[in-house]
Design an enzyme around this catalytic site. Structure first.
Site, PDB file in Angstrom:
ATOM      1  N   ASP A  82       3.632  -5.121  -5.954  1.00  0.00           N
ATOM      2  CA  ASP A  82       3.263  -3.747  -6.314  1.00  0.00           C
ATOM      3  C   ASP A  82       3.528  -2.781  -5.164  1.00  0.00           C
ATOM      4  OD1 ASP A  82       2.161  -5.219  -8.457  1.00  0.00           O
ATOM      5  OD2 ASP A  82       0.722  -3.620  -8.825  1.00  0.00           O
ATOM      6  N   GLU A 446       0.658   2.886 -10.925  1.00  0.00           N
ATOM      7  CA  GLU A 446      -0.382   3.122  -9.928  1.00  0.00           C
ATOM      8  C   GLU A 446      -0.069   4.387  -9.135  1.00  0.00           C
ATOM      9  OE1 GLU A 446      -1.777  -1.492  -9.111  1.00  0.00           O
ATOM     10  OE2 GLU A 446      -0.603  -0.445  -7.591  1.00  0.00           O
ATOM     11  N   SER A 472      -3.937   1.600  -7.345  1.00  0.00           N
ATOM     12  CA  SER A 472      -3.910   0.381  -6.546  1.00  0.00           C
ATOM     13  C   SER A 472      -5.327   0.078  -6.091  1.00  0.00           C
ATOM     14  CB  SER A 472      -3.006   0.585  -5.332  1.00  0.00           C
ATOM     15  OG  SER A 472      -3.258  -0.397  -4.350  1.00  0.00           O
TER      16      SER A 472
END
Length: 504
Positions: A82, A446, A472
């Site tokens: 991510d 995010e 996040s």
């Protein structure tokens, strides 16, 4: 273990001569064909620091399986970082990848008729994706993750990946110079493992213990610690016991186990993404899950830990303080945990808690002296979120719990980041980022790039952010996400105009 095994369908009978020949091409002996076949699903890649060491973890798992009478078969699973996907169109892919992971594990196990499964994930969507597959398949299964990254050290203080993300805003505000940035970049992520704070990956690795699907300390033993390999070998041995006793995921991940996971989540102050993942797992297991359940647990369970981004401690500190077992002990003594729940260890969650050491009072506070009386995640409802929204309230400054101000509206994260870095946001503003939900994003991206810029500029206490996207686990400040219905579904967030004030 009694009766036929699933793998017998590819091993037994004269009509399976071709199958046996293919298996023997792998180097298996005829004696090996009489052993159970155990899949070892591994999200190794050279691209992700949380996964780059997982071949060693998988090798230890396989050693445990072999030693306990099974035949392990390793197969790959994708895993997106991510952090590397953050702040650009790549962030549209991580959340949808969770279902792709679950589907791919299911396909490999069913197509090859495996008898049991050891899951070796580490990062954000891989852990829940693999757990979803375990519940869907309902074969004996156990999780052993790759472990957290150690914190870095810079200017005499611990740092992690969120420190590096926040550096952009810090440079814009003059808190950091561009000449200092390379040193921070080199120190923030010092080696392998899932990023060092209580971000989404480590939240889910810890909740794997609380759900009962991982052995104690799965969530906290550092990636570089030899204990991680010992844990992996133990998981390989334990899967054979689970198979022999025919203990399956749906016997472990029950409605009460979901409750326990939420209790640990609230006490840790975990990532808000955990609610998306627990909901998906509950659906795979035909269990109930809604925001009312989250509200109930949050109201009953105090926050006992303040790990990064909410505080100074990292996951390695949590491990030294006794890990999830020590936290579990406090929850047992508070009377909020469903103690009878089974775990893959052979002990109940209550037994694990009662055998653990007491909280150290700093990294893990006593239930009698919590950081806050309510849990680290809160559910919010209102005119902009009639379907609900969530906030990591444990990472919000107490003075920022209530906020009024003019709306600064952006229709995507990139627009918001440009506005923040250009100096267009002032203390008291309420930033709205919309059309970033599951459909509007698409992919429910995010918003860490935006929240990190605010934090780096010192605005996280003076500015609130509201979005139909998500955050996040590294986000801190008054960041409200998952606003439902999303703007792309004609939610009220789409009606807000720039400069609007409360009551206008």
């Amino acid at each position: 273990m009694s009766g036929m095994l699933p793998s017998d369908v590819i091993k037994k009978g004269t009509e399976r001569a071709g199958h046996r020949s293919l298996l023997m091409a792998l180097g298996l002996s005829r004696a090996d064909l009489d052993r159970p076949f155990v899949g070892v699903a591994v999200s190794y890649s050279d691209l992700v620091p949380g996964h780059a060491h997982l071949r060693r973890v998988a090798a230890a798992v396989k050693a445990g399986v072999w030693a306990s009478g099974g035949v392990p078969f390793e197969f790959p699973v994708i895993g997106i970082c991510d952090g590397l996907a953050m702040g650009h169109p790549g962030m549209r892919y991580p959340l949808p990848s969770r279902d792709l992971i679950a589907d791919s594990v299911e396909a490999m196990v069913r197509a090859h008729s495996l008898d049991a499964l050891v899951l070796v994930p580490n990062c954000d969507k891989v852990v829940p994706g693999m757990l979803m597959a375990a519940l869907r398949l309902n074969l004996p299964a156990i999780v052993v993750s790759g472990g957290p990254m150690l914190a870095g050290r810079w200017r005499g203080a611990p740092v992690d990946v969120s420190s590096a993300f926040e550096a952009t805003g810090a440079i814009k505000s003059g808190f950091l110079t561009e000449d200092e940035l390379p040193d921070l970049e080199e120190e923030a992520c010092p080696g392998y493992g899932s990023c060092a704070g209580m971000f989404t990956a480590n939240t889910m690795n810890c909740l794997s213990e609380a759900l009962g699907m991982a052995l104690p300390f799965n969530g906290t033993i550092p990636a570089v610690h030899a204990g991680r390999l010992r844990l992996a070998r133990a998981a390989g041995e334990q899967i054979m016991r689970l198979l022999a006793e025919d203990i399956r995921p749906r016997q472990i991940v029950t409605q009460d186990a979901i409750w326990n996971a939420l209790c640990v989540d609230m006490a840790l102050g975990g990532s808000t993404n955990s609610l998306l993942h627990l909901s998906a797992m509950a659906q795979e297991g035909d269990l109930g899950f809604d925001l009312g359940l989250v509200e109930e647990v949050s109201g009953r369970v105090p926050q006992l830990c303040k790990l990064s981004p909410a505080g100074k401690h990292r996951v390695e500190d949590l491990h030294r303080a006794g890990g999830i077992p020590a936290l579990t002990r406090e929850l047992v003594e508070l009377g909020v945990l469903r103690e009878h729940c089974q775990t893959v260890s052979g002990k109940t969650i209550g037994e694990i808690g009662r055998l653990a050491r007491r909280a150290d009072g700093e990294v893990i506070r006593s239930g009698k002296e919590p950081y806050t009386e309510k849990g680290g995640i809160a559910v919010l409802r209102g005119s902009l979120a009639p379907g609900g929204a969530v906030v990591k309230q444990g990472a919000v400054d107490p003075g920022a719990m209530r906020r009024q101000g003019p709306a600064r509206v952006f229709d995507c994260e990139e627009e918001a980041v440009r506005g923040i870095l250009a100096g267009g946001i002032r203390p008291g503003d309420i930033i709205v980022i919309r059309y970033e939900g599951p459909k509007g994003g698409p992919g429910m991206r995010e918003m860490l790039q935006a929240t990190a810029a605010l934090a780096g500029m010192g605005l996280e206490k003076g500015v609130a952010l509201v979005t139909d996207g998500r955050f996040s686990g590294a986000t801190r400040g008054a960041a409200i996400g998952h606003v439902s219905p999303e703007a792309a579904e004609r939610g009220p967030l789409g009606l807000v105009r720039d400069g609007c004030r409360p009551g206008a």
